[in-house]
Scaffold this motif. Structure first.
Motif, PDB file in Angstrom:
ATOM      1  N   GLU A  39       0.991  -1.334   0.047  1.00  0.00           N
ATOM      2  CA  GLU A  39       0.070   0.051  -0.155  1.00  0.00           C
ATOM      3  C   GLU A  39       0.705   1.233  -0.042  1.00  0.00           C
ATOM      4  O   GLU A  39       1.949   1.173   0.602  1.00  0.00           O
ATOM      5  CB  GLU A  39      -0.991   0.129   1.276  1.00  0.00           C
ATOM      6  CG  GLU A  39      -1.929  -0.948   1.256  1.00  0.00           C
ATOM      7  CD  GLU A  39      -2.788  -1.063   0.191  1.00  0.00           C
ATOM      8  OE1 GLU A  39      -3.233  -0.138  -0.453  1.00  0.00           O
ATOM      9  OE2 GLU A  39      -3.212  -2.233  -0.348  1.00  0.00           O
ATOM     10  N   LYS A  40       0.248   2.317  -0.317  1.00  0.00           N
ATOM     11  CA  LYS A  40       0.954   3.351  -0.640  1.00  0.00           C
ATOM     12  C   LYS A  40       1.410   3.951   0.721  1.00  0.00           C
ATOM     13  O   LYS A  40       2.629   4.579   1.097  1.00  0.00           O
ATOM     14  CB  LYS A  40       0.360   4.814  -1.370  1.00  0.00           C
ATOM     15  CG  LYS A  40       1.145   5.940  -1.475  1.00  0.00           C
ATOM     16  CD  LYS A  40       0.079   7.104  -2.345  1.00  0.00           C
ATOM     17  CE  LYS A  40      -0.202   6.485  -3.626  1.00  0.00           C
ATOM     18  NZ  LYS A  40      -1.216   7.281  -4.370  1.00  0.00           N
ATOM     19  N   THR A  41       0.466   3.807   1.681  1.00  0.00           N
ATOM     20  CA  THR A  41       0.691   4.485   3.282  1.00  0.00           C
ATOM     21  C   THR A  41       1.902   3.694   3.766  1.00  0.00           C
ATOM     22  O   THR A  41       2.572   4.127   4.591  1.00  0.00           O
ATOM     23  CB  THR A  41      -0.604   3.952   3.967  1.00  0.00           C
ATOM     24  OG1 THR A  41      -0.943   2.892   3.847  1.00  0.00           O
ATOM     25  CG2 THR A  41      -1.546   5.273   3.633  1.00  0.00           C
ATOM     26  N   GLU A  42       2.085   2.222   3.342  1.00  0.00           N
ATOM     27  CA  GLU A  42       3.156   1.629   3.760  1.00  0.00           C
ATOM     28  C   GLU A  42       4.690   2.046   3.326  1.00  0.00           C
ATOM     29  O   GLU A  42       5.666   2.206   4.031  1.00  0.00           O
ATOM     30  CB  GLU A  42       3.239   0.112   3.344  1.00  0.00           C
ATOM     31  CG  GLU A  42       1.851  -0.581   4.255  1.00  0.00           C
ATOM     32  CD  GLU A  42       1.837  -2.181   3.555  1.00  0.00           C
ATOM     33  OE1 GLU A  42       2.211  -3.190   4.653  1.00  0.00           O
ATOM     34  OE2 GLU A  42       1.404  -2.290   2.338  1.00  0.00           O
ATOM     35  N   PHE A  43       4.691   2.440   2.064  1.00  0.00           N
ATOM     36  CA  PHE A  43       5.978   3.062   1.451  1.00  0.00           C
ATOM     37  C   PHE A  43       6.209   4.291   2.196  1.00  0.00           C
ATOM     38  O   PHE A  43       7.319   4.549   2.451  1.00  0.00           O
ATOM     39  CB  PHE A  43       5.786   3.004  -0.151  1.00  0.00           C
ATOM     40  CG  PHE A  43       6.829   3.639  -0.689  1.00  0.00           C
ATOM     41  CD1 PHE A  43       8.171   3.066  -0.651  1.00  0.00           C
ATOM     42  CD2 PHE A  43       6.933   4.976  -1.128  1.00  0.00           C
ATOM     43  CE1 PHE A  43       9.300   3.564  -1.173  1.00  0.00           C
ATOM     44  CE2 PHE A  43       8.278   5.530  -1.863  1.00  0.00           C
ATOM     45  CZ  PHE A  43       9.282   4.844  -1.854  1.00  0.00           C
ATOM     46  N   VAL A  44       5.050   5.243   2.275  1.00  0.00           N
ATOM     47  CA  VAL A  44       5.346   6.643   3.077  1.00  0.00           C
ATOM     48  C   VAL A  44       5.706   6.414   4.356  1.00  0.00           C
ATOM     49  O   VAL A  44       6.629   7.176   4.725  1.00  0.00           O
ATOM     50  CB  VAL A  44       4.024   7.321   2.910  1.00  0.00           C
ATOM     51  CG1 VAL A  44       4.169   8.660   3.822  1.00  0.00           C
ATOM     52  CG2 VAL A  44       3.450   7.642   1.329  1.00  0.00           C
ATOM     53  N   ASP A  45       5.287   5.502   4.975  1.00  0.00           N
ATOM     54  CA  ASP A  45       5.778   5.280   6.467  1.00  0.00           C
ATOM     55  C   ASP A  45       7.084   4.780   6.426  1.00  0.00           C
ATOM     56  O   ASP A  45       7.828   5.026   7.279  1.00  0.00           O
ATOM     57  CB  ASP A  45       4.723   4.215   7.162  1.00  0.00           C
ATOM     58  CG  ASP A  45       3.358   4.683   7.447  1.00  0.00           C
ATOM     59  OD1 ASP A  45       3.370   5.660   7.446  1.00  0.00           O
ATOM     60  OD2 ASP A  45       2.546   3.695   7.677  1.00  0.00           O
ATOM     61  N   LEU A  46       7.508   3.856   5.362  1.00  0.00           N
ATOM     62  CA  LEU A  46       8.903   3.493   5.197  1.00  0.00           C
ATOM     63  C   LEU A  46       9.957   4.746   5.075  1.00  0.00           C
ATOM     64  O   LEU A  46      11.118   4.794   5.607  1.00  0.00           O
ATOM     65  CB  LEU A  46       8.944   2.361   4.383  1.00  0.00           C
ATOM     66  CG  LEU A  46      10.546   1.808   3.939  1.00  0.00           C
ATOM     67  CD1 LEU A  46      10.946   1.427   5.287  1.00  0.00           C
ATOM     68  CD2 LEU A  46      10.613   0.821   2.899  1.00  0.00           C
ATOM     69  N   VAL A  47       9.625   5.550   4.191  1.00  0.00           N
ATOM     70  CA  VAL A  47      10.345   6.843   3.734  1.00  0.00           C
ATOM     71  C   VAL A  47      10.555   7.533   5.032  1.00  0.00           C
ATOM     72  O   VAL A  47      11.635   7.774   5.299  1.00  0.00           O
ATOM     73  CB  VAL A  47       9.660   7.408   2.729  1.00  0.00           C
ATOM     74  CG1 VAL A  47      10.497   8.787   2.498  1.00  0.00           C
ATOM     75  CG2 VAL A  47       9.601   6.541   1.489  1.00  0.00           C
ATOM     76  N   TYR A  48       9.507   7.752   5.732  1.00  0.00           N
ATOM     77  CA  TYR A  48       9.768   8.817   6.640  1.00  0.00           C
ATOM     78  C   TYR A  48       9.876   7.985   8.264  1.00  0.00           C
ATOM     79  O   TYR A  48      10.531   8.468   9.099  1.00  0.00           O
ATOM     80  CB  TYR A  48       8.430   9.644   6.958  1.00  0.00           C
ATOM     81  CG  TYR A  48       8.563  10.776   7.988  1.00  0.00           C
ATOM     82  CD1 TYR A  48       9.359  11.866   7.592  1.00  0.00           C
ATOM     83  CD2 TYR A  48       8.101  10.792   9.243  1.00  0.00           C
ATOM     84  CE1 TYR A  48       9.363  12.892   8.472  1.00  0.00           C
ATOM     85  CE2 TYR A  48       8.415  11.744  10.187  1.00  0.00           C
ATOM     86  CZ  TYR A  48       9.129  12.943   9.588  1.00  0.00           C
ATOM     87  OH  TYR A  48       9.382  13.786  10.528  1.00  0.00           O
ATOM     88  N   GLY A  49       9.267   6.912   8.425  1.00  0.00           N
ATOM     89  CA  GLY A  49       9.337   6.444   9.890  1.00  0.00           C
ATOM     90  C   GLY A  49      10.175   5.216  10.032  1.00  0.00           C
ATOM     91  O   GLY A  49      10.594   4.990  11.062  1.00  0.00           O
ATOM     92  N   GLY A  50      10.839   4.696   9.125  1.00  0.00           N
ATOM     93  CA  GLY A  50      11.818   3.644   9.054  1.00  0.00           C
ATOM     94  C   GLY A  50      11.106   2.329   9.372  1.00  0.00           C
ATOM     95  O   GLY A  50      10.004   1.804   9.249  1.00  0.00           O
ATOM     96  N   ASN A  51      12.102   1.597  10.080  1.00  0.00           N
ATOM     97  CA  ASN A  51      11.542   0.052  10.202  1.00  0.00           C
ATOM     98  C   ASN A  51      11.100  -0.343  11.867  1.00  0.00           C
ATOM     99  O   ASN A  51      11.229  -1.393  12.124  1.00  0.00           O
ATOM    100  CB  ASN A  51      12.606  -0.868   9.833  1.00  0.00           C
ATOM    101  CG  ASN A  51      13.907  -0.499  10.445  1.00  0.00           C
ATOM    102  OD1 ASN A  51      14.109   0.327  11.127  1.00  0.00           O
ATOM    103  ND2 ASN A  51      14.870  -1.396   9.871  1.00  0.00           N
ATOM    104  N   GLU A  52      11.048   0.882  12.680  1.00  0.00           N
ATOM    105  CA  GLU A  52      10.734   0.634  14.008  1.00  0.00           C
ATOM    106  C   GLU A  52       9.248   0.220  14.152  1.00  0.00           C
ATOM    107  O   GLU A  52       8.526   0.700  13.367  1.00  0.00           O
ATOM    108  CB  GLU A  52      11.012   1.713  14.662  1.00  0.00           C
ATOM    109  CG  GLU A  52      12.440   2.380  14.798  1.00  0.00           C
ATOM    110  CD  GLU A  52      13.082   1.398  15.665  1.00  0.00           C
ATOM    111  OE1 GLU A  52      12.606   0.751  16.546  1.00  0.00           O
ATOM    112  OE2 GLU A  52      14.522   1.575  15.637  1.00  0.00           O
TER     113      GLU A  52
END
Length: 335
Positions: free
Chosen positions: A320-333
């Motif tokens: 999902e797009k939200t998953e990619f956005v979270d990865l770009v900004y939030g990382g893998n925590e």
């Protein structure tokens, strides 16, 4: 010494603007003292990478202010249980980085309240090996400010939550905060005090250390200048986030479609370069995504907006797009 009345304001951007305005514009032949209490906020040191110090999602959710101050040192959490003090004096090379000079009268007041307090390390006031105050300084070359926090009844759970960084690996040139064991002054008091009672006792104790204080109320023109400084500096994204030093971020996560590994270079808060690696299978070249992200602010809202009309499944497969956005900004925590 003249006591500056901040009129009970609890907005941190106004209080920090007031402090700087007084430092740069008030009578250079006078010493000043300022007290203020801030509503929930994180105050970032001048040389820190803001994103490296805060739990950004939690801060947004709780509407916690994030404001950069003019002095160095580490990030601190303020709330209604924390009293801030600020001494504004002439620059003196012997006083610069001499935290003992400015904390001594504060420590004396704490001792009078029954606290076995002392200056420990470079700039912390401690009781029973627990930090109850941190201090910092800034000098213009002519005038200087020596300020600090006093934890009376701060919500220490919020301190941990707000400063618990949930990002991927960050390699930054910023000055990283060193987390200390902290405690509230109230834990060591036989009689509990409100923040106003504590403020009064501290002020009365400091009276004894110098000539009688004179209270000063700013004029309407001075308040107008303070609010202008606030709007032009302390309320701006460029000051609070964009001044962060250069840093590199590595965010990676394994999805059902494979691993996505991002390397992001950020300068002054803006994405300068992005490289996307991984073992995923996609139809479109990720170079298009890399170029799209370059040049925008490293903010979740900006990343979401630039990707609004992009179908990320064409680049990675079924995510999902939200998953990619979270990865770009939030990382893998994990949240």
């Amino acid at each position: 010494m003249i006591f500056i009345e901040n009129e009970g304001i609890t907005n941190p951007s106004i209080n920090l603007a007031l402090e700087e305005y007084a430092l740069r514009n008030f009578n250079p032949n006078q010493d000043y003292l300022l007290f203020y209490v801030n509503e929930p906020s994180i105050i970032i040191g001048r040389n820190q990478n803001t994103l490296e110090e805060i739990n950004h999602e939690y801060v947004k959710q709780k509407n916690i202010h994030v404001i950069r101050r003019i002095s160095g040192g580490g990030a601190v959490y303020h709330d209604f249980g924390n009293l801030n003090f600020s001494f504004i004096t002439n620059h003196d090379i012997k006083s610069l980085n001499n935290f003992k000079k400015f904390t001594a009268p504060v420590i004396k007041v704490l001792k009078n309240l029954g606290l076995d307090s002392a200056l420990k390390g470079r700039n912390d006031i401690q009781v029973a090996e627990k930090k109850i105050s941190g201090t910092a300084q800034f000098s213009t070359g002519k005038r200087m400010v020596s300020h600090g926090t006093l934890l009376l009844k701060t919500d220490l759970t919020e301190v941990a939550n707000a400063l618990n960084v949930k990002m991927g690996k960050i390699e930054s040139k910023g000055h990283k905060s060193v987390r200390s064991r902290v405690a509230n002054i109230s834990e060591f008091l036989e009689k509990q005090l409100s923040i106003d009672e504590f403020r009064t006792l501290l002020l009365e104790g400091l009276y004894e250390e110098s000539e009688p204080f004179e209270k000063y109320h700013l004029t309407p023109e001075e308040w107008k200048a303070v609010h202008q400084l606030r709007e032009e500096k302390y309320e701006t994204w460029d000051w609070n986030y964009g001044r962060s030093p250069k840093f590199n971020i590595q965010n990676s996560k394994r999805f059902t479609i494979g691993e996505i590994d991002l390397r992001i270079f950020v300068e002054k808060g803006y994405i300068k370069e992005v490289k996307i690696f991984g073992d995923f299978f996609g139809k479109e070249s990720v170079e298009n995504l890399e170029k799209l992200l370059e040049g925008i602010r490293y903010e979740k809202e900006d990343i979401s907006e630039i990707l609004e009309n992009i179908n990320v499944k064409e680049y990675f497969g079924e995510i999902e797009k939200t998953e990619f956005v979270d990865l770009v900004y939030g990382g893998n925590e994990e949240e």
